[in-house]
Scaffold this active site. Structure first.
Site, PDB file in Angstrom:
ATOM      1  N   SER A   1       2.271  -4.091   9.034  1.00  0.00           N
ATOM      2  CA  SER A   1       0.947  -3.850   8.446  1.00  0.00           C
ATOM      3  C   SER A   1      -0.115  -4.299   9.428  1.00  0.00           C
ATOM      4  O   SER A   1       0.091  -5.270  10.175  1.00  0.00           O
ATOM      5  CB  SER A   1       0.805  -4.646   7.144  1.00  0.00           C
ATOM      6  OG  SER A   1      -0.533  -4.587   6.700  1.00  0.00           O
TER       7      SER A   1
ATOM      8  N   TYR B   1       1.368 -12.493   2.755  1.00  0.00           N
ATOM      9  CA  TYR B   1       1.893 -11.166   3.137  1.00  0.00           C
ATOM     10  C   TYR B   1       1.607 -10.905   4.613  1.00  0.00           C
ATOM     11  O   TYR B   1       2.487 -10.431   5.354  1.00  0.00           O
ATOM     12  CB  TYR B   1       1.229 -10.120   2.243  1.00  0.00           C
ATOM     13  CG  TYR B   1       1.419  -8.672   2.634  1.00  0.00           C
ATOM     14  CD1 TYR B   1       2.565  -7.969   2.270  1.00  0.00           C
ATOM     15  CD2 TYR B   1       0.417  -7.985   3.334  1.00  0.00           C
ATOM     16  CE1 TYR B   1       2.712  -6.627   2.601  1.00  0.00           C
ATOM     17  CE2 TYR B   1       0.557  -6.647   3.664  1.00  0.00           C
ATOM     18  CZ  TYR B   1       1.705  -5.970   3.302  1.00  0.00           C
ATOM     19  OH  TYR B   1       1.852  -4.647   3.633  1.00  0.00           O
TER      20      TYR B   1
HETATM   21  P1  NAP Z   1       4.860   1.547  -2.648  1.00  0.00           P
HETATM   22  O1  NAP Z   1       4.181   2.872  -2.810  1.00  0.00           O
HETATM   23  O2  NAP Z   1       4.581   0.460  -3.640  1.00  0.00           O
HETATM   24  O3  NAP Z   1       6.459   1.834  -2.565  1.00  0.00           O
HETATM   25  C1  NAP Z   1       7.320   0.752  -2.378  1.00  0.00           C
HETATM   26  C2  NAP Z   1       8.755   1.243  -2.261  1.00  0.00           C
HETATM   27  O4  NAP Z   1       9.576   0.088  -1.980  1.00  0.00           O
HETATM   28  C3  NAP Z   1       9.288   1.844  -3.548  1.00  0.00           C
HETATM   29  O5  NAP Z   1      10.242   2.848  -3.239  1.00  0.00           O
HETATM   30  C4  NAP Z   1       9.966   0.640  -4.213  1.00  0.00           C
HETATM   31  O6  NAP Z   1      10.992   0.987  -5.135  1.00  0.00           O
HETATM   32  C5  NAP Z   1      10.553  -0.062  -3.000  1.00  0.00           C
HETATM   33  N1  NAP Z   1      10.804  -1.487  -3.245  1.00  0.00           N
HETATM   34  C6  NAP Z   1       9.890  -2.432  -3.619  1.00  0.00           C
HETATM   35  N2  NAP Z   1      10.510  -3.615  -3.810  1.00  0.00           N
HETATM   36  C7  NAP Z   1      11.823  -3.418  -3.572  1.00  0.00           C
HETATM   37  C8  NAP Z   1      12.973  -4.249  -3.660  1.00  0.00           C
HETATM   38  N3  NAP Z   1      12.911  -5.534  -4.021  1.00  0.00           N
HETATM   39  N4  NAP Z   1      14.184  -3.700  -3.352  1.00  0.00           N
HETATM   40  C9  NAP Z   1      14.284  -2.390  -3.004  1.00  0.00           C
HETATM   41  N5  NAP Z   1      13.227  -1.548  -2.911  1.00  0.00           N
HETATM   42  C10 NAP Z   1      12.015  -2.055  -3.213  1.00  0.00           C
HETATM   43  O7  NAP Z   1       4.539   0.904  -1.206  1.00  0.00           O
HETATM   44  P2  NAP Z   1       3.876   1.546   0.104  1.00  0.00           P
HETATM   45  O8  NAP Z   1       2.420   1.340   0.030  1.00  0.00           O
HETATM   46  O9  NAP Z   1       4.439   2.878   0.363  1.00  0.00           O
HETATM   47  O10 NAP Z   1       4.418   0.508   1.200  1.00  0.00           O
HETATM   48  C11 NAP Z   1       5.509   0.803   2.063  1.00  0.00           C
HETATM   49  C12 NAP Z   1       5.472  -0.188   3.222  1.00  0.00           C
HETATM   50  O11 NAP Z   1       4.227  -0.041   3.912  1.00  0.00           O
HETATM   51  C13 NAP Z   1       5.546  -1.655   2.791  1.00  0.00           C
HETATM   52  O12 NAP Z   1       6.315  -2.378   3.715  1.00  0.00           O
HETATM   53  C14 NAP Z   1       4.106  -2.108   2.843  1.00  0.00           C
HETATM   54  O13 NAP Z   1       4.007  -3.496   3.037  1.00  0.00           O
HETATM   55  C15 NAP Z   1       3.608  -1.306   4.032  1.00  0.00           C
HETATM   56  N6  NAP Z   1       2.162  -1.119   4.097  1.00  0.00           N
HETATM   57  C16 NAP Z   1       1.493  -0.460   3.099  1.00  0.00           C
HETATM   58  C17 NAP Z   1       0.109  -0.326   3.192  1.00  0.00           C
HETATM   59  C18 NAP Z   1      -0.701   0.395   2.143  1.00  0.00           C
HETATM   60  O14 NAP Z   1      -1.939   0.281   2.152  1.00  0.00           O
HETATM   61  N7  NAP Z   1      -0.092   1.152   1.241  1.00  0.00           N
HETATM   62  C19 NAP Z   1      -0.574  -0.864   4.286  1.00  0.00           C
HETATM   63  C20 NAP Z   1       0.133  -1.530   5.267  1.00  0.00           C
HETATM   64  C21 NAP Z   1       1.506  -1.654   5.161  1.00  0.00           C
HETATM   65  P3  NAP Z   1      10.626   1.254  -6.719  1.00  0.00           P
HETATM   66  O15 NAP Z   1       9.928   2.583  -6.756  1.00  0.00           O
HETATM   67  O16 NAP Z   1      11.931   1.298  -7.412  1.00  0.00           O
HETATM   68  O17 NAP Z   1       9.733   0.137  -7.156  1.00  0.00           O
END
Ligand code: NAP
Length: 248
Positions: free
Chosen positions: A143, A157
């Site tokens: 991130s 985080y």
């Molecule tokens: P998201 O839409 O909330 O999706 C999260 C995914 O991870 C879902 O498939 C979820 O499964 C799975 N997950 C969560 N906890 C888990 C666990 N304990 N075991 C197995 N699977 C798990 O998140 P996102 O925004 O796409 O984020 C993806 C990555 O990008 C993360 O590493 C996040 O930190 C990073 N990121 C995101 C942003 C942002 O602004 N969105 C910015 C910087 C970095 P379920 O559907 O079953 O819950």
């Protein structure tokens, strides 16, 4: 020619789901891990399969060691993986560190750093020629928070994601001679449900306009970067993290 086989943790929603669809269009067979949301998993898998590739969804909680083992065992049943996207993560809570419950601080580091390290460990054992693999690429999803620090929002985080960046640097050197590239992407604010789940559904509207490019990113824009890092077009790229954050 066998198709590439890529495992994506958290591959069923948000950035992971966009990456799955992008890789499917490039001819990857996919294994998608998730924790709870079976309906989202089936919806993403259906979109992937429509593009003519194979897709297995695996429900496995990465906070449990057995969950990580089950996910990689299921992937091994599909063939020898060529790529792993270490993507699952969560922010859980928004607020100053002093007001963040102790169990939330521990869970945040546990998922975003400890589980990421254990997924990376399993990925090396699945990909490395030293372990009988055919070589490949590990992409760690970090991130922009890792360098910004996320004051007032989620310092714990940001600290965990900084650990992921250090892992990318060190692990890349450990496994470079074993046919494995280790790279990262560091998204800025991206339109997914991660913000609502941490308690601020409108975070994209609040933060997006402050980004130099004037808006939040879309999951597909991060997916394109991940797809490039996985591809042979990035064959001389390892040990580095690509920022995909609109200039922030
Ligand atoms: P998201 O839409 O909330 O999706 C999260 C995914 O991870 C879902 O498939 C979820 O499964 C799975 N997950 C969560 N906890 C888990 C666990 N304990 N075991 C197995 N699977 C798990 O998140 P996102 O925004 O796409 O984020 C993806 C990555 O990008 C993360 O590493 C996040 O930190 C990073 N990121 C995101 C942003 C942002 O602004 N969105 C910015 C910087 C970095 P379920 O559907 O079953 O819950």
């Amino acid at each position: 020619m066998t198709r590439p086989l890529t495992l994506i943790t958290g591959g069923t929603r948000g950035i992971g789901a966009a990456t799955a669809l992008r890789l499917a269009s490039a001819g990857h067979d996919l294994v998608l891990g998730y924790a709870r949301d079976a309906a989202a998993a089936e919806q993403t898998a259906a979109g992937v399969r429509e593009q003519g590739v194979d897709c297995l969804t695996v429900r496995a909680d990465l906070l449990e060691t057995a969950g990580i083992e089950a996910l990689f065992a299921a992937a091994a049943e599909c063939g020898t993986p060529t790529g792993v996207v270490n993507n699952a993560g969560a922010t859980f809570h928004i607020g100053p560190l002093s007001d963040t419950p102790v169990d939330v601080v521990r869970r945040t580091v546990d998922l975003n750093l400890t589980s990421a390290l254990l997924v990376a460990r399993a990925a090396v054992r699945a990909l490395s020629t030293s372990f009988g693999g055919r070589g490949g690429v590990l992409v760690n999803v970090s991130s922009g928070a890792a360098t910004l620090g996320s004051p007032g929002e989620y310092v714990q985080y940001a600290a965990a994601k900084a650990g992921v960046d250090a892992m990318t640097v060190g692990l890349a050197q450990e496994v470079a001679a074993d046919g494995v590239r280790v790279v990262g992407v560091a998204p800025g604010i991206v339109r997914t449900d991660i913000h609502a789940e941490a308690g601020e559904p409108d975070r994209v509207e609040r933060v997006g306009p402050k980004v130099p490019l004037g808006r939040a990113g879309e999951p597909a824009e991060v997916a394109d970067a991940i797809a490039w890092l996985l591809s042979d077009a990035a064959s001389y790229v390892t040990g580095t993290t690509l920022r995909v954050a609109g200039g922030r």
